[in-house]
Design a protein around this motif. Structure first.
Motif, short mmCIF file in Angstrom:
data_model
loop_
_atom_site.label_atom_id
_atom_site.label_comp_id
_atom_site.label_asym_id
_atom_site.label_seq_id
_atom_site.Cartn_x
_atom_site.Cartn_y
_atom_site.Cartn_z
N THR A 142 -0.73 7.86 -1.15
CA THR A 142 -1.90 7.92 -2.05
C THR A 142 -2.99 6.91 -1.68
O THR A 142 -4.12 7.03 -2.14
CB THR A 142 -1.48 7.61 -3.50
N GLY A 143 -2.66 5.90 -0.90
CA GLY A 143 -3.61 4.85 -0.59
C GLY A 143 -3.70 3.76 -1.64
O GLY A 143 -4.37 2.75 -1.44
N THR A 172 -7.57 0.95 -4.19
CA THR A 172 -7.01 1.92 -3.26
C THR A 172 -7.74 1.79 -1.93
O THR A 172 -8.89 1.35 -1.90
CB THR A 172 -7.17 3.35 -3.80
N VAL A 182 -1.84 5.60 7.18
CA VAL A 182 -1.16 4.31 7.21
C VAL A 182 0.28 4.51 6.72
O VAL A 182 0.50 5.15 5.70
CB VAL A 182 -1.88 3.29 6.30
N VAL A 228 0.85 -1.18 0.00
CA VAL A 228 0.00 0.00 0.00
C VAL A 228 0.89 1.23 0.00
O VAL A 228 1.84 1.32 0.78
CB VAL A 228 -0.92 0.02 1.24
N ASP A 229 0.58 2.16 -0.88
CA ASP A 229 1.28 3.44 -0.89
C ASP A 229 0.66 4.33 0.19
O ASP A 229 -0.49 4.73 0.07
CB ASP A 229 1.16 4.07 -2.29
N GLY A 230 1.43 4.59 1.24
CA GLY A 230 0.88 5.35 2.36
C GLY A 230 0.42 6.75 1.97
O GLY A 230 -0.51 7.30 2.57
#
Lengths: 201, 201
Positions: free
Chosen positions: A145-146, B58, B141, A141-143
């Motif tokens: 961009t989500g 996403t 996150v 998961v890209d923190g």
């Protein structure tokens, strides 16, 4: 350990007693196994990614973390984990996900269909299947961009994860059927149930 | 818009017809609202964070994203969003989460208890409540470690999110009861239902 084998693109369900340790092995490496857990005495209580994220305060679960139910009870504790990369965000692959993601390939009932069939004798209906804990599934998961991605597992042949049951459970377990999750091929999954000797924890 | 008000630390449930637009407003800023959606014709079909993450790819949902059900059907489409920061990882606060996170404070039934009471007349049992879509909830996150945190919402007074129903739904909606989610105070939530004029989309 004398493991049971789950054939590629299939699934099983079984009872796991309190204190027993379930070890799930990726025998060839690069394969995903979707895990579900239900209270053996009341299958309306079920593993919950949200409650697990609440109490463990992370989406990245490994050794020492517990998996919680929708009733805020810990169901399983991860006691050993040679991989450290699993997913609890995405749902089991299904006919609908095959149509969506693999429009050029044959539709398969996927882990969802396999879990639904295996769990039906225990009173679990398809609609009661939540987001699974996807062992060995690699979903970075890209923190910022989500955005998430489904990458091949990092598990090597023989890698495994062991979980202790904190109460009597019904477990659903698969050898995953989706192309992306498993790096494009379908492989078996092995599992074993061990009961620790009395007095030894 | 002539909004309805949800009092602090309470919740409501109502029917939203296909095509209607639900707008949820944070009137004072910094408040969270937990949203659930069920198929009005069969409440076993329910909003699913896992299916939404599957199809939207996403965990960060905003304008243009759709919220999907456990049966892989889109239920709601986000048509306007002045905040862009919501959460779909964590479960509604409950008596158990109050005992866990706020041991020194009075136990409250939380959004979970408020949703369970509001949804009961529609045939929704407490165990059927999944991870909610938590409007305005700010849960960053860390992509590298997976660690998450509950931060105060970034919503300002009057910020809002609008969602179009893609099928007939039962909606559950709260003004959140948890300290951390709402920056330490409890505030109301406003909502309105609009039916677009026929022929205008």
């Amino acid at each position: 350990m004398n493991p049971n084998r789950i054939a590629p693109r299939s699934g099983v369900a079984f009872r796991l007693e309190e204190g027993e340790i379930l070890t799930v092995v990726d025998p060839q490496g690069g394969q995903v196994s979707d895990l579900l857990a239900f209270n053996a005495n009341d299958v309306r209580e079920v593993i919950s990614n949200g409650r697990t994220f609440d109490y463990e305060e992370t989406i990245s679960l490994g050794q020492g973390n517990r998996l919680w139910s929708n009733r805020s009870k810990p169901m399983l504790e991860i006691v050993e984990d040679t991989v450290g990369r699993h997913d609890f965000l995405l749902t089991p692959c299904s006919e609908a996900t095959f149509r969506h993601f693999y429009a050029d390939k044959p539709v398969h009932r996927g882990c969802f269909g396999n879990l639904a069939e295996a769990l039906a004798p225990y009173g679990v209906e398809a609609d009661m299947i939540p987001t699974a804990f996807n062992l060995f599934m690699n979903v970075p998961v890209d923190g910022a961009t989500g955005r998430l991605a489904v990458e091949p597992p990092v598990s090597k042949p023989g890698d495994h994860i062991s979980m202790r049951a904190l109460s009597p459970l019904i477990i659903g377990l698969t050898a995953c059927s989706a192309y992306d999750s498993c790096g494009g091929t379908f492989k078996p999954i092995d599992y074993a149930i061990d009961r620790p000797t009395a007095g030894v924890t």
